[in-house]
Enzyme design. Structure first.
Site, mmCIF file in Angstrom:
data_model
loop_
_atom_site.group_PDB
_atom_site.id
_atom_site.type_symbol
_atom_site.label_atom_id
_atom_site.label_comp_id
_atom_site.label_asym_id
_atom_site.label_seq_id
_atom_site.Cartn_x
_atom_site.Cartn_y
_atom_site.Cartn_z
ATOM 1 N N ARG A 1 11.121 -5.939 4.273
ATOM 2 C CA ARG A 1 10.773 -4.521 4.068
ATOM 3 C C ARG A 1 11.701 -3.583 4.845
ATOM 4 O O ARG A 1 12.016 -3.821 6.009
ATOM 5 C CB ARG A 1 9.328 -4.323 4.543
ATOM 6 C CG ARG A 1 8.859 -2.898 4.449
ATOM 7 C CD ARG A 1 7.392 -2.823 4.299
ATOM 8 N NE ARG A 1 6.662 -3.119 5.535
ATOM 9 C CZ ARG A 1 5.348 -3.054 5.613
ATOM 10 N NH1 ARG A 1 4.632 -2.759 4.546
ATOM 11 N NH2 ARG A 1 4.739 -3.324 6.750
ATOM 12 N N LYS B 1 0.836 -1.220 0.000
ATOM 13 C CA LYS B 1 0.000 0.000 0.000
ATOM 14 C C LYS B 1 0.862 1.257 0.000
ATOM 15 O O LYS B 1 0.625 2.174 -0.770
ATOM 16 C CB LYS B 1 -0.926 0.035 1.232
ATOM 17 C CG LYS B 1 -1.998 -1.030 1.236
ATOM 18 C CD LYS B 1 -3.040 -0.764 2.312
ATOM 19 C CE LYS B 1 -2.485 -0.807 3.731
ATOM 20 N NZ LYS B 1 -1.939 -2.113 4.134
ATOM 21 N N ARG C 1 10.722 -1.699 10.479
ATOM 22 C CA ARG C 1 9.728 -1.278 11.464
ATOM 23 C C ARG C 1 9.663 -2.253 12.637
ATOM 24 O O ARG C 1 9.743 -3.456 12.440
ATOM 25 C CB ARG C 1 8.341 -1.217 10.802
ATOM 26 C CG ARG C 1 8.130 0.020 9.998
ATOM 27 C CD ARG C 1 6.904 -0.050 9.141
ATOM 28 N NE ARG C 1 5.722 -0.592 9.795
ATOM 29 C CZ ARG C 1 4.509 -0.563 9.252
ATOM 30 N NH1 ARG C 1 4.321 -0.014 8.062
ATOM 31 N NH2 ARG C 1 3.479 -1.075 9.878
ATOM 32 N N ARG D 1 -1.260 -8.566 13.175
ATOM 33 C CA ARG D 1 -1.765 -7.539 12.257
ATOM 34 C C ARG D 1 -2.632 -8.161 11.163
ATOM 35 O O ARG D 1 -3.624 -7.579 10.744
ATOM 36 C CB ARG D 1 -0.592 -6.747 11.657
ATOM 37 C CG ARG D 1 -0.012 -5.756 12.659
ATOM 38 C CD ARG D 1 1.355 -5.223 12.243
ATOM 39 N NE ARG D 1 1.339 -4.535 10.984
ATOM 40 C CZ ARG D 1 2.405 -4.409 10.190
ATOM 41 N NH1 ARG D 1 3.562 -4.938 10.547
ATOM 42 N NH2 ARG D 1 2.313 -3.766 9.072
ATOM 43 N N ARG E 1 -9.801 1.777 8.800
ATOM 44 C CA ARG E 1 -9.346 0.414 9.049
ATOM 45 C C ARG E 1 -10.398 -0.427 9.752
ATOM 46 O O ARG E 1 -10.137 -1.568 10.125
ATOM 47 C CB ARG E 1 -8.094 0.465 9.908
ATOM 48 C CG ARG E 1 -6.871 -0.154 9.233
ATOM 49 C CD ARG E 1 -5.752 -0.052 10.205
ATOM 50 N NE ARG E 1 -4.574 -0.779 9.865
ATOM 51 C CZ ARG E 1 -3.537 -0.258 9.222
ATOM 52 N NH1 ARG E 1 -3.572 0.948 8.765
ATOM 53 N NH2 ARG E 1 -2.465 -0.995 9.052
HETATM 54 P P1 AMP Z 1 0.474 0.839 8.689
HETATM 55 O O1 AMP Z 1 1.684 1.676 8.516
HETATM 56 O O2 AMP Z 1 -0.706 1.350 7.898
HETATM 57 O O3 AMP Z 1 0.717 -0.633 8.478
HETATM 58 O O4 AMP Z 1 0.035 0.997 10.222
HETATM 59 C C1 AMP Z 1 0.874 0.579 11.276
HETATM 60 C C2 AMP Z 1 0.094 0.513 12.568
HETATM 61 O O5 AMP Z 1 -0.412 1.825 12.888
HETATM 62 C C3 AMP Z 1 -1.119 -0.379 12.556
HETATM 63 O O6 AMP Z 1 -0.786 -1.748 12.795
HETATM 64 C C4 AMP Z 1 -1.947 0.224 13.689
HETATM 65 O O7 AMP Z 1 -1.414 -0.141 14.958
HETATM 66 C C5 AMP Z 1 -1.698 1.706 13.502
HETATM 67 N N1 AMP Z 1 -2.686 2.307 12.591
HETATM 68 C C6 AMP Z 1 -2.467 2.828 11.354
HETATM 69 N N2 AMP Z 1 -3.611 3.277 10.809
HETATM 70 C C7 AMP Z 1 -4.589 3.021 11.712
HETATM 71 C C8 AMP Z 1 -5.999 3.213 11.724
HETATM 72 N N3 AMP Z 1 -6.648 3.763 10.689
HETATM 73 N N4 AMP Z 1 -6.677 2.835 12.843
HETATM 74 C C9 AMP Z 1 -6.046 2.304 13.898
HETATM 75 N N5 AMP Z 1 -4.743 2.054 13.940
HETATM 76 C C10 AMP Z 1 -3.998 2.408 12.862
#
Ligand code: AMP
Length: 236
Positions: A127, A13, A161, A172, A88
């Site tokens: 990654r 993404k 990360r 996740r 989400r």
């Molecule tokens: P990402 O970088 O999109 O994979 O997000 C990493 C982490 O940030 C996720 O596993 C959640 O813990 C948190 N996070 C990101 N976006 C959201 C969202 N819209 N709602 C809740 N938690 C989020």
């Protein structure tokens, strides 16, 4: 254009969002990136978010929605945006709908990136992300940087990360299936979902995505026209 990008962790993404946003001249808004920026700046929001992110859980809706709305209200997002990682869950999707309705605008498309689960695990393990604000994404095998550990775009340091560990990735994925996947049906009911395969070369996926978005927007324009024609007809 107002687009939501959905897909499991590791679907690419962030990578696709960066290219698509550039092609479409709209800002790429990633709630994950916003949380990570808060973590590196050691804000209160960052401290709160980190405790959830490290476990692979969602940060509570209240703070997430407020943060996302705040970002969407910035001037650069007035004519469109590409949302990556938000909404989400269904309550975030409902909150987004309400916010857009209040502004008299609507989403154009929800791009669903499909990728098999074993591929997800391989992608996440390799990654590497740029520490700088650009947040460029690389992969040690699939899209390695020219110089190991250094971002091609800005020379920043690449890192893995914290939440890309195997155990957190499993959680996740579970969260994705139980909480995020239902938004695909939510948006399908609104006729907004376009699904593409996220397998293959990054450039090919971007091309596929651009074509799918074009088709969706053309189809939507046509159905809006048909709707207004039939409303005109109803008046007669
Ligand atoms: P990402 O970088 O999109 O994979 O997000 C990493 C982490 O940030 C996720 O596993 C959640 O813990 C948190 N996070 C990101 N976006 C959201 C969202 N819209 N709602 C809740 N938690 C989020």
């Amino acid at each position: 254009m107002r687009i939501v990008l959905v897909g499991p962790p590791g679907a690419g993404k962030g990578t696709q969002a960066a290219f698509l946003a550039q092609n479409l001249s709209i800002p790429h808004i990633s709630t994950g990136d916003l949380f990570r920026a808060n973590i590196s700046q050691q804000t209160e929001l960052g401290k709160l978010a980190k405790s959830y992110m490290d476990e692979g859980n969602l940060v509570p809706d209240e703070v997430t929605i407020a943060m996302a709305r705040d970002r969407m209200e910035q001037p650069d997002a007035a004519n469109g945006f590409l949302l990556d990682g938000f909404p989400r869950n269904v309550s975030q999707a409902e909150a987004l709908d309400q916010a857009l309705k209040a502004d008299g605008v609507e989403l154009d498309a929800v791009l669903d990136l499909e990728v098999p689960e074993d591929e997800v695990v391989k992608r996440i393990a390799g990654r590497r992300i740029c520490r700088n604000e650009s947040s460029h994404v690389f992969h040690v095998t699939y899209s390695p940087p020219k110089k190991e550990g250094v971002c091609d775009a800005c020379g920043g340091e690449l890192y893995q990360r914290d939440d890309d560990s195997e155990e957190t990735v499993r959680r996740r994925l579970e969260v994705y299936h139980t909480q995020t996947e239902p938004i695909i049906d939510y948006y399908r009911a609104q006729g907004l979902v376009v699904t593409i395969s996220a397998l293959g070369k990054v450039d090919d996926v971007t091309k596929r995505a651009m074509e799918a978005l074009d088709r969706q927007v053309e189809g939507k324009d046509q159905s809006d026209e048909d709707k207004s024609d039939s409303e005109d007809g109803d008046d007669k």
